[in-house]
Design a protein around this motif. Structure first.
Motif, PDB file in Angstrom:
ATOM      1  N   UNK A  91       0.817  -1.204   0.000  1.00  0.00           N
ATOM      2  CA  UNK A  91       0.000   0.000   0.000  1.00  0.00           C
ATOM      3  C   UNK A  91       0.858   1.265   0.000  1.00  0.00           C
ATOM      4  N   UNK A  92       2.060   1.171   0.542  1.00  0.00           N
ATOM      5  CA  UNK A  92       2.981   2.313   0.469  1.00  0.00           C
ATOM      6  C   UNK A  92       3.357   2.598  -0.983  1.00  0.00           C
ATOM      7  N   UNK A 121       7.104   4.299   5.366  1.00  0.00           N
ATOM      8  CA  UNK A 121       6.535   3.423   6.392  1.00  0.00           C
ATOM      9  C   UNK A 121       6.812   3.983   7.788  1.00  0.00           C
ATOM     10  N   UNK A 122       8.027   4.501   7.990  1.00  0.00           N
ATOM     11  CA  UNK A 122       8.356   5.114   9.280  1.00  0.00           C
ATOM     12  C   UNK A 122       7.455   6.295   9.590  1.00  0.00           C
ATOM     13  N   UNK A 123       7.258   7.167   8.596  1.00  0.00           N
ATOM     14  CA  UNK A 123       6.372   8.314   8.793  1.00  0.00           C
ATOM     15  C   UNK A 123       4.919   7.862   8.988  1.00  0.00           C
ATOM     16  N   UNK A 124       4.535   6.816   8.263  1.00  0.00           N
ATOM     17  CA  UNK A 124       3.189   6.280   8.421  1.00  0.00           C
ATOM     18  C   UNK A 124       2.953   5.750   9.822  1.00  0.00           C
ATOM     19  N   UNK A 175      -1.438   7.098   2.715  1.00  0.00           N
ATOM     20  CA  UNK A 175      -1.580   8.547   2.679  1.00  0.00           C
ATOM     21  C   UNK A 175      -0.226   9.254   2.716  1.00  0.00           C
ATOM     22  N   UNK A 176       0.710   8.739   3.504  1.00  0.00           N
ATOM     23  CA  UNK A 176       2.053   9.324   3.544  1.00  0.00           C
ATOM     24  C   UNK A 176       2.701   9.224   2.168  1.00  0.00           C
ATOM     25  N   UNK A 177       2.535   8.080   1.510  1.00  0.00           N
ATOM     26  CA  UNK A 177       3.089   7.915   0.164  1.00  0.00           C
ATOM     27  C   UNK A 177       2.539   8.937  -0.803  1.00  0.00           C
TER      28      UNK A 177
END
Length: 401
Positions: free
Chosen positions: A74-75, A228-231, A253-255
């Motif tokens: 999903x990222x 992923x870290x930010x997510x 959403x972060x991506x």
């Protein structure tokens, strides 16, 4: 027999290649756009069921890595998303969301009607409606305990999980044939032809010639890990605000945010969006996730379904086919993108969001890319539908409880 993580991953790779070989060996599977991981996964689950019945051998897989594949997948979808595409898909997103909510109600009406016909408690029909089908295994587990404790529906968990399992299998089977029927019946052509790589996967014609640049691959891995870290931090922040979202939704959403800000602010030309490397990673993670999910299904639990549940699920499958072809396809524009989204919707409403993506991947591998479909369907399935499904279920419970 309990297989550890290493053996489970090895088995998933074998299952994936088995499905790939079968799809190439039997052209009918490819013509009807059956995802390779679905082909191999169903066969592996069938073999497990055979061993269970013949030798009473129950195989259990370690599936921790499966969740990681889902998050990475999903990222990559988020990193491939463009705001311009989201704007173009805005109307389709709203329409599909409305259609999805309407069908949640239809699924529950079917469940309640069938069970009432057989003289069973009407409220138990919700277990074979949007709880297990649109909701999937997670929602089935979450709601079944309440049905058992509050309404004395004994065996609620087993019945809900069996329905969810059935839906996951047929959700992966029906999407491809639905798209094939729509594309050929209406002689549809891709809305926009593009030389860019597919959002997920490589077309069958170009599979032998696909190339991945090692530099671009490593850059993609780096950015995926950063996203992923930010997510994860976003998920923690939302928890503090008493608003919880699954980690893979936060990473999605972060991506999207990163791909629509960083390359433009810092003029980064090597950003992985639309690259063969990112498509390769997406395809890999989706294939292994789906292979693990399907090969771990315990098919023998389906034999415990009583006649009412068999009738219920037959009606649910027929309703999904009719709704996807006669309603979803037409409302979304009756074009190629609409056909791809209809195939994804069939996987979404019977199985899960990854099943929907697998359906659309198989279709676009066979025909042509559909950027809009890979934006609209994941957003509806990964975020909005779970929230709205909970509201619909709660309303039905208040009516029937």
């Amino acid at each position: 027999m309990v297989l550890d993580e290493r053996t489970t991953l090895m088995t998933a790779i074998v299952v994936y290649f088995l499905g790939k070989w079968l799809n190439r060996r039997f052209k009918v599977l490819q013509q009807f756009n059956i995802p390779e991981a679905v082909t191999g996964g169903i066969l592996a689950a069938s073999i497990s069921a055979f061993l269970y019945y013949l030798f009473s051998l129950e195989i259990t897989f370690s599936l921790a890595s499966r969740d990681l594949f889902l998050i990475v997948f999903f990222t990559t979808i988020g990193l491939n998303a463009k705001i311009s595409s989201l704007v173009k898909g805005g109307q389709s997103l709203l329409l599909l969301l409305i259609l999805a909510v309407m069908f949640l109600v239809v699924q529950n009406i079917i469940g309640v009607s069938v069970f009432s016909f057989f003289g069973m408690p009407a409220i138990s029909g919700l277990l074979g409606g949007s709880i297990s089908l649109s909701g999937g295994h997670g929602t089935a587990i979450a709601w079944s305990s309440e049905f058992h404790e509050q309404y004395a529906i004994y065996g609620a968990l087993e019945l809900a999980l069996a329905c969810a399992t059935f839906g996951l299998i047929f959700g992966g089977i029906l999407g491809g044939p639905i798209a094939k029927y729509l594309v050929e019946r209406h002689k549809l052509k891709p809305t926009v032809r593009s030389a860019k790589p597919l959002a997920v996967g490589v077309s069958y014609r170009n599979a032998k010639f696909a190339s991945v640049n090692i530099d671009q691959f490593l850059i993609s891995i780096f950015i995926i890990l950063a996203a992923i870290g930010l997510g994860h931090h976003l998920a923690v922040l939302l928890q503090h605000l008493n608003f919880e979202l699954p980690l893979f939704v936060c990473c999605l959403f972060v991506g999207i945010i990163l791909s629509n800000t960083v390359p433009y602010l810092f003029k980064i030309r090597s950003w992985p969006s639309d690259s063969a490397s990112l498509s390769f990673i997406s395809d890999l993670c989706l294939g292994l996730f789906l292979a693990m999910s399907l090969m771990s299904i315990q098919l023998w639990t389906l034999t415990s379904l009583a006649l009412p549940f068999v009738v219920l699920l037959v009606f649910q499958v027929i309703a999904t086919m009719l709704y996807a072809t006669l309603v979803v396809f037409r409302v979304l524009g009756k074009d190629y993108d609409a056909a791809v989204m209809a195939s994804g919707y069939a996987g979404l409403t019977l199985g899960a969001t990854p099943t929907a993506i697998a359906n659309m991947t198989a279709v676009t591998q066979h025909y042509a890319p559909s950027t809009k479909a890979f934006i609209v369907v994941p957003l509806v399935g990964a975020f909005f539908i779970d929230i709205l499904n909970a509201l619909v279920i709660s309303q039905f419970v208040s009516w029937l409880g």
